[in-house]
Design a protein around this motif. Structure first.
Motif, PDB file in Angstrom:
ATOM      1  N   TYR A 164       6.444  -1.895  -8.268  1.00 58.02           N
ATOM      2  CA  TYR A 164       7.385  -2.988  -7.947  1.00 58.02           C
ATOM      3  C   TYR A 164       8.792  -2.635  -8.406  1.00 58.02           C
ATOM      4  CZ  TYR A 164       9.783  -6.366 -11.025  1.00 58.02           C
ATOM      5  OH  TYR A 164      10.703  -7.012 -11.804  1.00 58.02           O
ATOM      6  N   SER A 165       8.896  -2.094  -9.621  1.00 56.30           N
ATOM      7  CA  SER A 165      10.228  -1.793 -10.152  1.00 56.30           C
ATOM      8  C   SER A 165      10.933  -0.743  -9.306  1.00 56.30           C
ATOM      9  CB  SER A 165      10.131  -1.340 -11.611  1.00 56.30           C
ATOM     10  OG  SER A 165       9.630  -0.019 -11.733  1.00 56.30           O
ATOM     11  N   LEU A 166      10.190   0.228  -8.810  1.00 59.50           N
ATOM     12  CA  LEU A 166      10.792   1.275  -7.979  1.00 59.50           C
ATOM     13  C   LEU A 166      11.258   0.714  -6.640  1.00 59.50           C
ATOM     14  CD1 LEU A 166       8.357   4.279  -8.630  1.00 59.50           C
ATOM     15  CD2 LEU A 166      10.496   3.708  -9.807  1.00 59.50           C
ATOM     16  N   VAL A 167      10.424  -0.133  -6.035  1.00 59.09           N
ATOM     17  CA  VAL A 167      10.802  -0.741  -4.746  1.00 59.09           C
ATOM     18  C   VAL A 167      12.104  -1.522  -4.901  1.00 59.09           C
ATOM     19  CG1 VAL A 167      10.142  -2.446  -3.007  1.00 59.09           C
ATOM     20  CG2 VAL A 167       8.449  -0.823  -3.865  1.00 59.09           C
ATOM     21  N   ALA A 172      10.890  -5.387   1.582  1.00 59.88           N
ATOM     22  CA  ALA A 172      10.886  -4.665   0.310  1.00 59.88           C
ATOM     23  C   ALA A 172      10.919  -5.635  -0.866  1.00 59.88           C
ATOM     24  CB  ALA A 172      12.065  -3.703   0.244  1.00 59.88           C
ATOM     25  N   VAL A 173      11.753  -6.655  -0.792  1.00 60.64           N
ATOM     26  CA  VAL A 173      11.818  -7.648  -1.869  1.00 60.64           C
ATOM     27  C   VAL A 173      10.460  -8.335  -2.037  1.00 60.64           C
ATOM     28  CG1 VAL A 173      12.807  -9.864  -2.562  1.00 60.64           C
ATOM     29  CG2 VAL A 173      14.292  -8.056  -1.680  1.00 60.64           C
ATOM     30  N   LEU A 174       9.867  -8.758  -0.926  1.00 63.20           N
ATOM     31  CA  LEU A 174       8.591  -9.467  -0.987  1.00 63.20           C
ATOM     32  C   LEU A 174       7.457  -8.552  -1.450  1.00 63.20           C
ATOM     33  CD1 LEU A 174       8.919 -11.613   2.250  1.00 63.20           C
ATOM     34  CD2 LEU A 174       9.055 -12.411  -0.110  1.00 63.20           C
ATOM     35  N   ALA A 175       7.464  -7.304  -0.999  1.00 62.53           N
ATOM     36  CA  ALA A 175       6.436  -6.359  -1.443  1.00 62.53           C
ATOM     37  C   ALA A 175       6.536  -6.128  -2.942  1.00 62.53           C
ATOM     38  CB  ALA A 175       6.562  -5.037  -0.688  1.00 62.53           C
ATOM     39  N   GLY A 176       7.768  -5.991  -3.438  1.00 65.82           N
ATOM     40  CA  GLY A 176       7.953  -5.829  -4.877  1.00 65.82           C
ATOM     41  C   GLY A 176       7.471  -7.054  -5.642  1.00 65.82           C
ATOM     42  N   ASP A 177       7.805  -8.241  -5.142  1.00 66.27           N
ATOM     43  CA  ASP A 177       7.342  -9.479  -5.773  1.00 66.27           C
ATOM     44  C   ASP A 177       5.813  -9.514  -5.831  1.00 66.27           C
ATOM     45  OD1 ASP A 177       9.978 -10.301  -5.989  1.00 66.27           O
ATOM     46  OD2 ASP A 177       9.878 -11.679  -4.280  1.00 66.27           O
ATOM     47  N   ALA A 178       5.185  -9.140  -4.716  1.00 65.23           N
ATOM     48  CA  ALA A 178       3.723  -9.199  -4.650  1.00 65.23           C
ATOM     49  C   ALA A 178       3.075  -8.139  -5.539  1.00 65.23           C
ATOM     50  CB  ALA A 178       3.267  -9.023  -3.198  1.00 65.23           C
ATOM     51  N   LEU A 179       3.699  -6.985  -5.677  1.00 63.20           N
ATOM     52  CA  LEU A 179       3.172  -5.957  -6.579  1.00 63.20           C
ATOM     53  C   LEU A 179       3.250  -6.416  -8.029  1.00 63.20           C
ATOM     54  CD1 LEU A 179       4.698  -2.811  -4.867  1.00 63.20           C
ATOM     55  CD2 LEU A 179       2.258  -3.271  -5.149  1.00 63.20           C
ATOM     56  N   ARG A 219       0.845  -1.211   0.000  1.00 60.60           N
ATOM     57  CA  ARG A 219       0.000   0.000   0.000  1.00 60.60           C
ATOM     58  C   ARG A 219       0.877   1.257   0.000  1.00 60.60           C
ATOM     59  NH1 ARG A 219      -3.215  -2.852   3.972  1.00 60.60           N
ATOM     60  NH2 ARG A 219      -5.137  -3.611   3.001  1.00 60.60           N
ATOM     61  N   TYR A 220       1.898   1.233   0.803  1.00 61.89           N
ATOM     62  CA  TYR A 220       2.812   2.375   0.912  1.00 61.89           C
ATOM     63  C   TYR A 220       3.473   2.665  -0.424  1.00 61.89           C
ATOM     64  CZ  TYR A 220       6.840   5.004   2.854  1.00 61.89           C
ATOM     65  OH  TYR A 220       7.814   5.950   3.138  1.00 61.89           O
ATOM     66  N   ALA A 221       3.926   1.617  -1.096  1.00 57.75           N
ATOM     67  CA  ALA A 221       4.625   1.788  -2.374  1.00 57.75           C
ATOM     68  C   ALA A 221       3.685   2.256  -3.484  1.00 57.75           C
ATOM     69  CB  ALA A 221       5.279   0.467  -2.782  1.00 57.75           C
ATOM     70  N   LEU A 222       2.399   1.964  -3.356  1.00 60.58           N
ATOM     71  CA  LEU A 222       1.431   2.303  -4.399  1.00 60.58           C
ATOM     72  C   LEU A 222       0.909   3.730  -4.301  1.00 60.58           C
ATOM     73  CD1 LEU A 222      -0.654  -1.003  -4.514  1.00 60.58           C
ATOM     74  CD2 LEU A 222       0.744  -0.071  -6.369  1.00 60.58           C
ATOM     75  N   LEU A 244      16.615  -0.702  -3.700  1.00 57.53           N
ATOM     76  CA  LEU A 244      17.320  -1.577  -2.757  1.00 57.53           C
ATOM     77  C   LEU A 244      18.832  -1.331  -2.767  1.00 57.53           C
ATOM     78  CD1 LEU A 244      15.418  -4.901  -3.479  1.00 57.53           C
ATOM     79  CD2 LEU A 244      15.493  -3.733  -1.268  1.00 57.53           C
ATOM     80  N   PRO A 245      19.504  -1.609  -1.667  1.00 54.15           N
ATOM     81  CA  PRO A 245      20.964  -1.427  -1.610  1.00 54.15           C
ATOM     82  C   PRO A 245      21.720  -2.182  -2.689  1.00 54.15           C
ATOM     83  CG  PRO A 245      20.088  -1.684   0.595  1.00 54.15           C
ATOM     84  CD  PRO A 245      18.937  -1.949  -0.344  1.00 54.15           C
ATOM     85  N   CYS A 246      21.210  -3.330  -3.127  1.00 54.52           N
ATOM     86  CA  CYS A 246      21.903  -4.099  -4.164  1.00 54.52           C
ATOM     87  C   CYS A 246      21.678  -3.523  -5.556  1.00 54.52           C
ATOM     88  CB  CYS A 246      21.446  -5.553  -4.136  1.00 54.52           C
ATOM     89  SG  CYS A 246      19.686  -5.789  -4.480  1.00 54.52           S
ATOM     90  N   MET A 247      20.802  -2.537  -5.673  1.00 54.60           N
ATOM     91  CA  MET A 247      20.530  -1.888  -6.959  1.00 54.60           C
ATOM     92  C   MET A 247      21.038  -0.447  -6.901  1.00 54.60           C
ATOM     93  SD  MET A 247      18.948  -4.018  -9.121  1.00 54.60           S
ATOM     94  CE  MET A 247      17.964  -5.498  -9.124  1.00 54.60           C
TER      95      MET A 247
END
Length: 289
Positions: free
Chosen positions: A76-79, A107-114, A35-38, A83-86
């Protein structure tokens, strides 16, 4: 209604559709992070879907799930990009990034779910026949995967350690995937739902997507953090080649302007119906965020 009023109205409708899609889900951190990311953002990609549908005589209700789908995919792409690895960013849309507010795993899981939410939304019967929905799913998968956005991001990461800086041709190809592919799908989706030829909208979107990225590079140099809502001048700090570093600031602006005029020219077959898409194109190189 002015373009800005339409964009604001569409953004609210798209956000409402996205929030409705999350109703009834377990109240766990990953859903809160979704929800936060959207929330927030210009919703430019979703606007392109809705306006393309309206230009072909469709009601918003017939395309709103596709508009929400591309915004979920973009979120999802923004989340993941943050990330630190990106790109290792701690600010997005003026707020802490998801991995900062929660943690990297969330963050990884939220992006996956989005990402999966996007394809769930494209299964909505209101979008048309099974063939139409399959075409939308296939198109978004190609635009967002290893032929499109993901490929562009991979090339961008590889450029950080490349032996030689990218050329203008390299950057153009990279951004056609990283930024342009989703914009292209968004512009074509309305015509696809209507069963119409998307070719003029595809040509428009190819110019629009490149101009959008050039202007992002301009804002990275002369933008205001308070307006953009994200850290600036990070490309220069990383020593990465950009449209501005290769062309110069004024030449980059001029190229973006020329692309926008060319994009508008591709809309001639639609006549007055294309007014909002032309206004959108001009907005892309006048925005400050």
């Amino acid at each position: 209604m002015s373009f800005q009023a339409v964009l604001t109205r569409d953004a609210a409708a798209i956000e409402a559709r996205l929030m409705a899609a999350l109703e009834g889900r377990a109240e766990v951190p990953v859903v809160a992070a979704m929800r936060y990311a959207l929330r927030g953002g210009k919703r430019l990609r979703g606007f392109l879907v809705l306006e393309g549908a309206r230009m072909h005589g469709l009601r918003d209700a017939q395309a709103i799930s596709a508009a929400a789908a591309v915004e979920a995919l973009h979120a999802y792409s923004l989340v993941h990009d943050d990330l630190p690895c990106m790109d290792d960013d701690d600010l997005r849309r003026g707020q802490p990034t998801v991995h900062v507010k929660w943690d990297e795993a969330t963050a990884v899981l939220a992006g996956d779910a989005l990402q999966t939410l996007a394809f769930e939304l494209l299964a909505e019967p209101a979008l048309g026949s099974g063939d139409v929905r399959i075409a939308l799913v296939a198109g978004l998968a190609q635009a967002s995967g290893a032929e499109g956005m993901v490929l562009g991001q991979a090339l961008d990461i590889a450029a950080e350690t490349a032996a030689a800086p990218l050329t203008l041709e390299d950057i153009t190809a990279l951004q056609a995937g990283k930024t342009g592919a989703l914009i292209r799908w968004s512009a074509e989706a309305g015509a696809m739902i209507a069963g119409a030829d998307p070719a003029p909208l595809r040509a428009y979107a190819e110019k629009l997507g490149l101009a959008f990225q050039i202007w992002d590079d301009v804002l990275d140099v002369e933008g205001d953090v308070a307006k953009t809502g994200k850290r600036l001048q990070k490309d220069a700090e990383a020593g990465k080649a950009t449209f501005v570093s290769l062309l110069g600031l004024e030449a980059a602006k001029a190229r973006a302007g020329n692309l926008i005029e060319a994009a508008a020219g591709h809309l001639a077959p639609y006549g007055d119906r294309a007014a909002n898409l032309i206004a959108c194109a001009r907005f892309v190189i006048s925005r400050d965020m």
